[in-house]
Design a protein around this motif. Structure first.
Motif, PDB file in Angstrom:
ATOM      1  N   PRO A  57     -16.310 -12.214 -94.135  1.00 14.59           N
ATOM      2  CA  PRO A  57     -15.242 -12.088 -94.816  1.00 14.59           C
ATOM      3  C   PRO A  57     -14.487 -10.840 -94.639  1.00 14.59           C
ATOM      4  CG  PRO A  57     -16.642 -12.348 -96.509  1.00 14.59           C
ATOM      5  CD  PRO A  57     -17.494 -12.496 -95.238  1.00 14.59           C
ATOM      6  N   THR A  58     -13.246 -10.864 -94.256  1.00 12.72           N
ATOM      7  CA  THR A  58     -12.733  -9.590 -94.493  1.00 12.72           C
ATOM      8  C   THR A  58     -11.227  -9.570 -95.151  1.00 12.72           C
ATOM      9  OG1 THR A  58     -11.487 -10.024 -92.088  1.00 12.72           O
ATOM     10  CG2 THR A  58     -13.509  -8.545 -92.155  1.00 12.72           C
ATOM     11  N   PHE A  59     -10.877  -8.559 -95.918  1.00 14.94           N
ATOM     12  CA  PHE A  59      -9.697  -8.821 -96.798  1.00 14.94           C
ATOM     13  C   PHE A  59      -8.702  -7.698 -96.524  1.00 14.94           C
ATOM     14  CE2 PHE A  59     -13.603 -10.263 -98.803  1.00 14.94           C
ATOM     15  CZ  PHE A  59     -13.260 -11.479 -99.409  1.00 14.94           C
ATOM     16  N   ALA A  60      -7.137  -8.277 -96.957  1.00 13.11           N
ATOM     17  CA  ALA A  60      -6.411  -7.185 -96.877  1.00 13.11           C
ATOM     18  C   ALA A  60      -6.059  -6.985 -98.332  1.00 13.11           C
ATOM     19  CB  ALA A  60      -5.066  -7.794 -96.166  1.00 13.11           C
ATOM     20  N   ILE A  61      -6.461  -5.664 -98.732  1.00 11.47           N
ATOM     21  CA  ILE A  61      -6.452  -5.261-100.086  1.00 11.47           C
ATOM     22  C   ILE A  61      -5.129  -4.826-100.457  1.00 11.47           C
ATOM     23  CG2 ILE A  61      -7.185  -3.988-102.098  1.00 11.47           C
ATOM     24  CD1 ILE A  61      -9.234  -5.919-101.298  1.00 11.47           C
ATOM     25  N   HIS A  62      -4.123  -5.426-101.519  1.00 13.30           N
ATOM     26  CA  HIS A  62      -2.949  -4.974-101.709  1.00 13.30           C
ATOM     27  C   HIS A  62      -3.062  -4.234-103.115  1.00 13.30           C
ATOM     28  CE1 HIS A  62      -0.913  -6.939 -98.356  1.00 13.30           C
ATOM     29  NE2 HIS A  62      -1.636  -7.775 -98.455  1.00 13.30           N
ATOM     30  N   GLU A  63      -3.180  -3.148-103.220  1.00 13.93           N
ATOM     31  CA  GLU A  63      -3.219  -2.335-104.706  1.00 13.93           C
ATOM     32  C   GLU A  63      -1.772  -2.483-105.345  1.00 13.93           C
ATOM     33  OE1 GLU A  63      -4.933   1.504-104.358  1.00 13.93           O
ATOM     34  OE2 GLU A  63      -6.660   1.011-103.306  1.00 13.93           O
ATOM     35  N   ILE A  64      -1.904  -3.005-106.635  1.00  7.45           N
ATOM     36  CA  ILE A  64      -0.613  -3.456-107.389  1.00  7.45           C
ATOM     37  C   ILE A  64      -0.489  -2.422-108.577  1.00  7.45           C
ATOM     38  CG2 ILE A  64      -0.823  -5.852-106.805  1.00  7.45           C
ATOM     39  CD1 ILE A  64      -1.753  -5.930-109.611  1.00  7.45           C
ATOM     40  N   ASP A  65       0.696  -1.882-108.804  1.00  5.12           N
ATOM     41  CA  ASP A  65       0.865  -1.070-110.040  1.00  5.12           C
ATOM     42  C   ASP A  65       1.109  -2.044-111.109  1.00  5.12           C
ATOM     43  OD1 ASP A  65       2.216   0.512-111.917  1.00  5.12           O
ATOM     44  OD2 ASP A  65       3.211   1.771-110.371  1.00  5.12           O
ATOM     45  N   PRO A  66       0.278  -1.736-112.106  1.00  6.60           N
ATOM     46  CA  PRO A  66       0.291  -2.927-113.245  1.00  6.60           C
ATOM     47  C   PRO A  66       1.545  -2.767-114.017  1.00  6.60           C
ATOM     48  CG  PRO A  66      -1.258  -1.052-113.599  1.00  6.60           C
ATOM     49  CD  PRO A  66      -0.736  -0.826-112.173  1.00  6.60           C
ATOM     50  N   SER A  67       2.489  -1.878-113.778  1.00  9.35           N
ATOM     51  CA  SER A  67       3.769  -1.498-114.391  1.00  9.35           C
ATOM     52  C   SER A  67       5.219  -2.151-113.538  1.00  9.35           C
ATOM     53  CB  SER A  67       4.224  -0.116-114.991  1.00  9.35           C
ATOM     54  OG  SER A  67       4.401   0.515-113.565  1.00  9.35           O
ATOM     55  N   LYS A  68       4.558  -2.766-112.201  1.00 11.66           N
ATOM     56  CA  LYS A  68       5.854  -3.090-111.771  1.00 11.66           C
ATOM     57  C   LYS A  68       5.515  -4.524-110.816  1.00 11.66           C
ATOM     58  CE  LYS A  68       6.689   1.477-109.977  1.00 11.66           C
ATOM     59  NZ  LYS A  68       6.946   2.569-108.968  1.00 11.66           N
ATOM     60  N   PRO A  69       6.734  -5.480-110.799  1.00 13.68           N
ATOM     61  CA  PRO A  69       6.246  -6.718-110.420  1.00 13.68           C
ATOM     62  C   PRO A  69       6.259  -6.712-108.769  1.00 13.68           C
ATOM     63  CG  PRO A  69       8.273  -6.553-111.861  1.00 13.68           C
ATOM     64  CD  PRO A  69       7.782  -5.263-111.583  1.00 13.68           C
TER      65      PRO A  69
END
Length: 260
Positions: free
Chosen positions: A132-144
């Motif tokens: 399996p391969t993944f596209a990681i999208h790192e989110i800012d916990p303070s932003k939608p």
């Protein structure tokens, strides 16, 4: 703009040990009520035709088969504890079904780092065929952030001393593994219709809300309905506990679907 219908299917509503816990002979673990059979906590949030998986624990393969293996468009991860990410390898059929071959995963930077160390073979420049391969999208916990046209708002909470996130989509909020909810997150919960919240057991716990602590969160948020999840065998049997809860507060169970 009118929001599409929202449906949440609970794939699992148990804590890290699941219910029944191995070797336990308490009333909840010996119960024959299917509502007391709790796999590790996870859910699918469907917003119109977009299906978002919330957490991917070690029971994921069984859970997704029981759910009919619906299409999934992305995964939202609350944190990197094993009971919430231990099934990540089992997403491989979803990776391979995408034209680009990389399944989208949305998580905070610390969770992304943990995934890269936990399953490094999924992130090699030249991966072994079939992994399996993944596209990681790192989110800012303070932003939608947006997924397939769906706005998702992170809900920062504390899991003992570990910062983690829940998620809000429109009138629905999903929070698991919280011990404390900061004031800033209470503001993000204003106007929520349906709250999903962890309530581990009656006795206090160092990193999870007890029933009374969870009820205090409910009193502050004032949702129309609350569903408790991430439940341990120490809570007791579903049939005994639910009638004792205040109006509008319910126990979720594996396989339950709710539509807003």
């Amino acid at each position: 703009m009118t929001m599409p219908s929202l449906t949440l299917r609970f794939l699992g509503t148990g804590t890290s040990t699941g219910v029944p816990a191995i070797g336990c002979t308490c009333p909840a673990c010996l119960s024959t009520d299917t509502r007391d059979k709790r796999l590790r906590s996870s859910a699918i949030l469907s917003v119109g035709s977009v299906n978002l998986l919330i957490d991917c624990g070690p029971d994921f393969r069984r859970q997704i088969i029981d759910a009919g293996a619906p299409p999934l468009h992305a995964a939202l991860l609350t944190h990197s504890h094993y009971d919430h990410v231990g099934g990540i390898d089992d997403l491989r059929p979803y990776c391979h079904s995408l034209p680009e071959g990389h399944f989208p995963v949305y998580c905070t930077a610390d969770v992304a780092d943990d995934l890269r160390s936990r399953v490094p073979y999924c992130f090699l420049e030249h991966p072994y065929p079939g992994v399996p391969t993944f596209a990681i999208h790192e989110i800012d916990p303070s932003k939608p952030f947006m997924i397939e046209g769906v706005e998702v708002t992170p809900l920062p909470v504390m899991h003992d001393k570990l910062p983690i996130v829940g998620f809000r989509v429109g009138p629905l909020a999903y929070i698991t593994d919280a011990k404390t909810v900061p004031e800033s997150t209470f503001r993000l919960l204003e106007g929520v219709d349906t709250l999903v919240l962890n309530a581990l057991r009656y006795l206090p716990h160092h990193s999870h809300l007890s029933v009374e602590e969870a009820l205090e969160v409910v009193r502050c948020v004032k949702p129309r309905v609350t569903w408790f999840t991430h439940i341990a065998d120490g809570l007791g049997r579903h049939a005994d506990v639910e009638p004792t809860l205040p109006p509008g507060v319910r126990l979720a169970y594996d396989g339950l679907s709710i539509t807003l």
